[in-house]
Motif scaffolding. Structure first.
Motif, PDB file in Angstrom:
ATOM      1  N   ALA A   1       0.825  -1.207   0.000  1.00 35.34           N
ATOM      2  CA  ALA A   1       0.000   0.000   0.000  1.00 35.34           C
ATOM      3  C   ALA A   1       0.861   1.260   0.000  1.00 35.34           C
ATOM      4  CB  ALA A   1      -0.902  -0.010   1.225  1.00 35.34           C
ATOM      5  N   PRO A   2       0.270   2.417  -0.353  1.00 41.92           N
ATOM      6  CA  PRO A   2       0.996   3.683  -0.215  1.00 41.92           C
ATOM      7  C   PRO A   2       1.423   3.914   1.242  1.00 41.92           C
ATOM      8  CG  PRO A   2      -0.959   3.976  -1.559  1.00 41.92           C
ATOM      9  CD  PRO A   2      -1.058   2.605  -0.964  1.00 41.92           C
ATOM     10  N   LEU A   3       2.416   4.769   1.423  1.00 40.14           N
ATOM     11  CA  LEU A   3       3.041   4.970   2.728  1.00 40.14           C
ATOM     12  C   LEU A   3       2.042   5.266   3.852  1.00 40.14           C
ATOM     13  CD1 LEU A   3       5.551   5.223   4.501  1.00 40.14           C
ATOM     14  CD2 LEU A   3       5.738   7.619   3.752  1.00 40.14           C
ATOM     15  N   PRO A   4       1.091   6.187   3.697  1.00 43.03           N
ATOM     16  CA  PRO A   4       0.187   6.447   4.824  1.00 43.03           C
ATOM     17  C   PRO A   4      -0.557   5.203   5.304  1.00 43.03           C
ATOM     18  CG  PRO A   4       0.000   8.182   3.182  1.00 43.03           C
ATOM     19  CD  PRO A   4       0.829   7.098   2.561  1.00 43.03           C
ATOM     20  N   MET A   5      -0.939   4.332   4.383  1.00 40.95           N
ATOM     21  CA  MET A   5      -1.624   3.107   4.789  1.00 40.95           C
ATOM     22  C   MET A   5      -0.648   2.139   5.440  1.00 40.95           C
ATOM     23  SD  MET A   5      -4.240   2.549   1.584  1.00 40.95           S
ATOM     24  CE  MET A   5      -5.222   1.321   2.419  1.00 40.95           C
ATOM     25  N   ARG A   6       0.582   2.110   4.969  1.00 39.75           N
ATOM     26  CA  ARG A   6       1.580   1.244   5.602  1.00 39.75           C
ATOM     27  C   ARG A   6       1.835   1.676   7.037  1.00 39.75           C
ATOM     28  NH1 ARG A   6       4.514   2.177   0.791  1.00 39.75           N
ATOM     29  NH2 ARG A   6       6.338   2.967   1.917  1.00 39.75           N
ATOM     30  N   LEU A   7       1.856   2.984   7.268  1.00 38.08           N
ATOM     31  CA  LEU A   7       2.067   3.480   8.627  1.00 38.08           C
ATOM     32  C   LEU A   7       0.919   3.077   9.550  1.00 38.08           C
ATOM     33  CD1 LEU A   7       3.455   7.056   7.880  1.00 38.08           C
ATOM     34  CD2 LEU A   7       4.741   5.014   8.529  1.00 38.08           C
ATOM     35  N   MET A   8      -0.286   2.940   8.983  1.00 42.28           N
ATOM     36  CA  MET A   8      -1.435   2.514   9.784  1.00 42.28           C
ATOM     37  C   MET A   8      -1.250   1.097  10.329  1.00 42.28           C
ATOM     38  SD  MET A   8      -3.958   4.747  10.051  1.00 42.28           S
ATOM     39  CE  MET A   8      -4.436   6.322   9.330  1.00 42.28           C
ATOM     40  N   SER A   9      -0.354   0.319   9.726  1.00 43.63           N
ATOM     41  CA  SER A   9      -0.161  -1.059  10.166  1.00 43.63           C
ATOM     42  C   SER A   9       0.747  -1.158  11.390  1.00 43.63           C
ATOM     43  CB  SER A   9       0.434  -1.895   9.022  1.00 43.63           C
ATOM     44  OG  SER A   9       1.795  -1.551   8.795  1.00 43.63           O
ATOM     45  N   ILE A  10       1.331  -0.058  11.805  1.00 44.09           N
ATOM     46  CA  ILE A  10       2.248  -0.064  12.943  1.00 44.09           C
ATOM     47  C   ILE A  10       1.446   0.203  14.214  1.00 44.09           C
ATOM     48  CG2 ILE A  10       4.287   1.003  13.965  1.00 44.09           C
ATOM     49  CD1 ILE A  10       5.174   1.762  11.127  1.00 44.09           C
ATOM     50  N   PRO A  11       1.377  -0.754  15.134  1.00 39.95           N
ATOM     51  CA  PRO A  11       0.584  -0.565  16.359  1.00 39.95           C
ATOM     52  C   PRO A  11       0.989   0.717  17.095  1.00 39.95           C
ATOM     53  CG  PRO A  11       1.300  -2.847  16.182  1.00 39.95           C
ATOM     54  CD  PRO A  11       2.022  -2.088  15.092  1.00 39.95           C
ATOM     55  N   GLY A  12      -0.003   1.421  17.586  1.00 41.88           N
ATOM     56  CA  GLY A  12       0.255   2.677  18.289  1.00 41.88           C
ATOM     57  C   GLY A  12       0.310   3.841  17.330  1.00 41.88           C
ATOM     58  N   LEU A  13       1.177   3.771  16.336  1.00 41.36           N
ATOM     59  CA  LEU A  13       1.294   4.855  15.369  1.00 41.36           C
ATOM     60  C   LEU A  13       0.024   4.977  14.546  1.00 41.36           C
ATOM     61  CD1 LEU A  13       2.903   7.053  13.973  1.00 41.36           C
ATOM     62  CD2 LEU A  13       3.942   5.292  12.508  1.00 41.36           C
ATOM     63  N   GLY A  14      -0.558   3.836  14.152  1.00 43.01           N
ATOM     64  CA  GLY A  14      -1.789   3.884  13.378  1.00 43.01           C
ATOM     65  C   GLY A  14      -2.897   4.595  14.125  1.00 43.01           C
ATOM     66  N   ARG A  15      -3.059   4.292  15.401  1.00 40.66           N
ATOM     67  CA  ARG A  15      -4.094   4.951  16.205  1.00 40.66           C
ATOM     68  C   ARG A  15      -3.819   6.441  16.324  1.00 40.66           C
ATOM     69  NH1 ARG A  15      -8.982   3.380  17.308  1.00 40.66           N
ATOM     70  NH2 ARG A  15      -8.173   1.298  17.878  1.00 40.66           N
ATOM     71  N   LEU A  16      -2.561   6.801  16.518  1.00 42.23           N
ATOM     72  CA  LEU A  16      -2.204   8.212  16.609  1.00 42.23           C
ATOM     73  C   LEU A  16      -2.553   8.947  15.325  1.00 42.23           C
ATOM     74  CD1 LEU A  16      -0.819  10.599  18.034  1.00 42.23           C
ATOM     75  CD2 LEU A  16       1.362   9.761  17.108  1.00 42.23           C
ATOM     76  N   LEU A  17      -2.246   8.339  14.183  1.00 42.60           N
ATOM     77  CA  LEU A  17      -2.540   8.986  12.906  1.00 42.60           C
ATOM     78  C   LEU A  17      -4.040   9.156  12.705  1.00 42.60           C
ATOM     79  CD1 LEU A  17       0.067   7.179  10.612  1.00 42.60           C
ATOM     80  CD2 LEU A  17       0.130   9.543  11.435  1.00 42.60           C
ATOM     81  N   LEU A  18      -4.820   8.167  13.106  1.00 38.76           N
ATOM     82  CA  LEU A  18      -6.277   8.302  13.012  1.00 38.76           C
ATOM     83  C   LEU A  18      -6.768   9.467  13.852  1.00 38.76           C
ATOM     84  CD1 LEU A  18      -7.974   4.766  13.055  1.00 38.76           C
ATOM     85  CD2 LEU A  18      -7.709   6.349  11.135  1.00 38.76           C
ATOM     86  N   ASN A  19      -6.221   9.593  15.061  1.00 36.67           N
ATOM     87  CA  ASN A  19      -6.654  10.669  15.953  1.00 36.67           C
ATOM     88  C   ASN A  19      -6.242  12.038  15.426  1.00 36.67           C
ATOM     89  OD1 ASN A  19      -7.785   8.795  17.700  1.00 36.67           O
ATOM     90  ND2 ASN A  19      -5.983   8.699  19.031  1.00 36.67           N
ATOM     91  N   LEU A  20      -5.104  12.084  14.735  1.00 36.98           N
ATOM     92  CA  LEU A  20      -4.618  13.361  14.208  1.00 36.98           C
ATOM     93  C   LEU A  20      -5.368  13.791  12.949  1.00 36.98           C
ATOM     94  CD1 LEU A  20      -0.749  12.937  14.650  1.00 36.98           C
ATOM     95  CD2 LEU A  20      -2.281  14.430  15.971  1.00 36.98           C
ATOM     96  N   GLN A  21      -6.012  12.833  12.269  1.00 40.06           N
ATOM     97  CA  GLN A  21      -6.732  13.151  11.039  1.00 40.06           C
ATOM     98  C   GLN A  21      -8.161  12.632  11.136  1.00 40.06           C
ATOM     99  OE1 GLN A  21      -4.049  11.324   8.091  1.00 40.06           O
ATOM    100  NE2 GLN A  21      -3.399  13.375   7.518  1.00 40.06           N
ATOM    101  N   PRO A  22      -8.994  13.279  11.943  1.00 40.78           N
ATOM    102  CA  PRO A  22     -10.383  12.818  12.071  1.00 40.78           C
ATOM    103  C   PRO A  22     -11.130  12.980  10.754  1.00 40.78           C
ATOM    104  CG  PRO A  22     -10.110  14.968  13.093  1.00 40.78           C
ATOM    105  CD  PRO A  22      -8.734  14.493  12.731  1.00 40.78           C
ATOM    106  N   PRO A  23     -12.220  12.226  10.570  1.00 39.65           N
ATOM    107  CA  PRO A  23     -12.960  12.306   9.304  1.00 39.65           C
ATOM    108  C   PRO A  23     -13.438  13.719   8.999  1.00 39.65           C
ATOM    109  CG  PRO A  23     -13.680  10.413  10.603  1.00 39.65           C
ATOM    110  CD  PRO A  23     -12.787  11.215  11.486  1.00 39.65           C
ATOM    111  N   SER A  24     -13.213  14.137   7.766  1.00 36.07           N
ATOM    112  CA  SER A  24     -13.688  15.428   7.263  1.00 36.07           C
ATOM    113  C   SER A  24     -13.704  15.343   5.756  1.00 36.07           C
ATOM    114  CB  SER A  24     -12.774  16.569   7.717  1.00 36.07           C
ATOM    115  OG  SER A  24     -11.513  16.477   7.076  1.00 36.07           O
ATOM    116  N   ALA A  25     -14.384  16.282   5.107  1.00 34.94           N
ATOM    117  CA  ALA A  25     -14.431  16.285   3.647  1.00 34.94           C
ATOM    118  C   ALA A  25     -13.023  16.408   3.073  1.00 34.94           C
ATOM    119  CB  ALA A  25     -15.315  17.423   3.151  1.00 34.94           C
ATOM    120  N   GLY A  26     -12.193  17.272   3.670  1.00 31.79           N
ATOM    121  CA  GLY A  26     -10.832  17.435   3.181  1.00 31.79           C
ATOM    122  C   GLY A  26      -9.997  16.181   3.373  1.00 31.79           C
TER     123      GLY A  26
END
Length: 331
Positions: free
Chosen positions: A175-200
């Motif tokens: 997968a592209p890098l952002p999705m690969r980072l989601m596979s890393i425990p802890g970091l994936g959750r942090l990234l989700l929290n930093l980018q909450p759902p929005s149109a942008g």
């Protein structure tokens, strides 16, 4: 087994069985789903099928008349995002399913060790619930991987398969890098929290996979509503961690050449020229390994039917005209 058709905007129940009131995230998703179907003039009903392997129900959009055609979307997006292509699939009884944890299908516990048997049994149980013994398939990304597994484990079920976009984890792709980072425990959750759902944020996800939703607001809005469903975040992280380890495809998940040579049904690959998951060079390698396969490279990225549905549909119809609905021998 509950296979009763329901309105595509009708009430659903939670996994606990409690009815959800107006204004819930599920109802907002259903309303966004209806707007997509209305934009493309698709008369579809929602059908819910009991699926024991996930301990819940699968949601399937059902439309049209003719031989069955099952559509298995990629991970993290709902089945209704097939709509630009569904609009052009006249002559088929289409079943487009949400994957576990995305859209209105209940979640499952994605784990690397049980991924293949769970997801192939999920597909088989959905087909059984729909009364579909064997079918043609149109698939994308994770859906292409899962359906290929199904064809290898239960070969009578898949008559022919159109794979649109790079199948997940084929021949060393990832997968592209952002999705690969989601596979890393802890970091994936942090990234989700930093980018909450929005149109942008949703438009950024689309650009990451080589697509543009700026002129497709209904698709953007339904993906946003999907991301706001209660099971979405946990399902996204669990899926990424099940298929990748520290950003690399897990060996037990990857689809390599030895398995591709065992695929016995006809395959059409429709590959976006700008697909960031894998280049057309990977597609040419895959087609050379699959005994009965053809390749068409088209404009677009990982989901080229979003913007180029007419071209994609023409290729699909040409392929199915050469692949009888029940298979080569009519069995």
């Amino acid at each position: 087994m509950d296979t009763r058709p329901q309105s595509a905007t009708g009430d659903v129940t939670s996994r606990s069985g409690a009815s959800e009131g107006s204004g819930t995230s599920r109802q907002r998703f259903q309303a966004a789903q209806r707007r997509v179907l209305d934009r493309y003039g698709i008369h579809a009903t929602s059908r819910y099928v009991d699926v024991p392997v996930i301990g819940g129900r699968a949601h399937v959009l059902e439309a049209g008349e003719g031989p069955p055609l099952v559509m298995v979307i990629g991970g993290i997006i709902p089945a209704v995002m097939w709509a630009p292509l569904m609009q052009r699939l006249d002559g088929h009884h289409v079943y487009a399913m949400d994957l576990p944890g995305f859209g209105l299908t209940g979640p499952t516990n994605y784990q690397a060790g049980t991924m293949r048997p769970v997801v192939t049994e999920f597909l088989a149980q959905v087909l059984d619930g729909l009364g579909v013994a064997r079918s043609r398939f149109i698939t994308n990304s994770q859906g292409s991987l899962w359906t290929t597994w199904l064809s290898l484990d239960q070969p009578d079920r898949v008559v022919a398969q159109v794979q649109i976009g790079c199948p997940a984890h084929i021949l060393g792709t990832t997968a592209p890098l952002p999705m690969r980072l989601m596979s890393i425990p802890g970091l994936g959750r942090l990234l989700l929290n930093l980018q909450p759902p929005s149109a942008g944020q949703v438009e950024q996800v689309a650009r990451m996979v080589g697509e543009d939703l700026s002129e497709l607001p209904e698709l953007r809005d339904v993906l946003l509503a999907c991301e706001r469903l209660p099971d979405y975040g946990d399902s996204l992280l669990a899926l990424m961690q099940a298929v990748m380890h520290l950003g690399r495809a897990r060996t037990q998940i990857a689809m390599m050449g030895d398995e591709l040579t065992r695929v016995r049904h006809p395959v059409q690959m429709i590959w976006g020229a700008d697909d960031p998951f894998g280049s057309p060079a990977v597609a040419r390698r895959a087609v050379a390994l699959i005994p009965d396969a053809e390749l068409h490279v088209v404009a677009g990225g990982h989901a080229p039917w979003f913007r180029y549905a007419e071209n994609v549909a023409a290729l699909v119809h040409q392929f199915f005209d050469r692949s009888p609905p029940t298979g080569r021998n009519g069995a």
